[in-house]
Scaffold this motif. Structure first.
Motif, mmCIF file in Angstrom:
data_model
loop_
_atom_site.group_PDB
_atom_site.id
_atom_site.type_symbol
_atom_site.label_atom_id
_atom_site.label_comp_id
_atom_site.label_asym_id
_atom_site.label_seq_id
_atom_site.Cartn_x
_atom_site.Cartn_y
_atom_site.Cartn_z
ATOM 1 N N LYS A 94 0.873 -1.061 -0.014
ATOM 2 C CA LYS A 94 -0.219 -0.061 0.036
ATOM 3 C C LYS A 94 0.920 1.232 -0.158
ATOM 4 C CE LYS A 94 -4.303 -1.802 2.081
ATOM 5 N NZ LYS A 94 -5.167 -1.424 3.330
ATOM 6 N N CYS A 95 0.559 2.235 -0.843
ATOM 7 C CA CYS A 95 1.290 3.529 -0.880
ATOM 8 C C CYS A 95 0.352 4.635 -1.368
ATOM 9 C CB CYS A 95 2.566 3.308 -1.921
ATOM 10 S SG CYS A 95 2.160 2.792 -3.317
ATOM 11 N N ARG A 97 -1.995 6.847 -3.437
ATOM 12 C CA ARG A 97 -2.895 6.292 -4.538
ATOM 13 C C ARG A 97 -2.321 6.678 -5.921
ATOM 14 N NH1 ARG A 97 -9.346 6.884 -5.445
ATOM 15 N NH2 ARG A 97 -9.652 5.633 -7.180
ATOM 16 N N ASN A 100 0.710 4.745 -6.397
ATOM 17 C CA ASN A 100 0.081 3.337 -6.425
ATOM 18 C C ASN A 100 -0.111 2.936 -7.958
ATOM 19 O OD1 ASN A 100 -0.348 0.795 -4.855
ATOM 20 N ND2 ASN A 100 -2.321 1.181 -5.776
#
Length: 219
Positions: A94-95, A97, A100
């Motif tokens: 997760k990072c 958005r 990502n």
């Protein structure tokens, strides 16, 4: 963006895969092998490994997805000139958005270039948990094939999804030409035409299968 070439690369991908799979309840025993029929891609955020996915091409023994969906995949194999392939072992940290989406797009674009240029793949499959089905439909244009089946390797239901490689190419072109403007599509984050030309040129110059390991500095 790189291709896993060493045992250290594969172990790093396995570590990420099992950490993310365990968090989702899929177990932590999964392996990433060094088969000549599989290419594992690595996406990095700075020095850290942020994502991994493996492209598997058809073999005399078939694809991993044949364990549950052989009858469905065989329908595509029967089409003259077809070459089926699959995506497996997908995991992502997760990072932010935007970051990502950019990394995800670069990862999938790398798979597309490798699969179409080095293997001449025509049909791409992926098994997903049904709760992720909407992502693959909306963001990449995959279509569900067949009924849900239980996948014992992750102890979860599995949905087979499919997209033609020619449709991926069409989607890339639509967004480049401005004919598609959906902000929620991952194709809007794919490489520009100039970046892709550079990547494909380097691939041709290197002239070896799996030579994408140094081609994605732009990502």
């Amino acid at each position: 963006m790189s291709v896993a070439r060493t045992e250290c690369d594969r172990l790093a991908a396995e570590s990420l895969l099992n950490r993310r799979y365990e968090w989702r309840g899929y177990g932590s025993h999964h392996k990433i092998g060094g088969s000549a029929y599989q290419t594992t891609f690595l996406a990095r955020m700075g020095p850290s490994l942020a994502g991994t996915i493996t492209l598997g091409v058809d073999t005399p023994e078939g694809l991993a997805a044949d364990a549950l969906f052989k009858a469905e995949i065989d329908e595509y194999r029967r089409v003259r000139g077809s070459r089926v392939c699959e995506l497996t072992r997908f995991a992502f940290e997760k990072c932010d958005r935007k970051d990502n989406n950019s990394l995800l797009a670069c990862l999938f674009h790398a798979v597309f270039l490798y699969g179409s240029d080095s293997y001449e793949g025509t049909d791409l499959f992926i098994e997903v948990n049904p709760r992720h089905r909407r992502f693959y439909e909306a963001m990449l244009g995959f279509k569900p094939i067949g009924e849900l089946r239980m996948n014992g390797t992750v102890d979860a239901p599995s949905q087979l999804m499919w997209i033609s490689v020619s449709e991926i190419a069409s989607q890339i072109q639509r967004f480049r030409s401005g004919k598609s403007t959906c902000k929620h599509s991952l194709y809007s984050y794919f490489l520009s035409e100039a970046e892709e030309v550079r990547v494909k040129s380097r691939l041709a110059l290197q002239g070896e299968r799996g030579a994408l390991s140094t081609l994605f500095e732009a990502c």
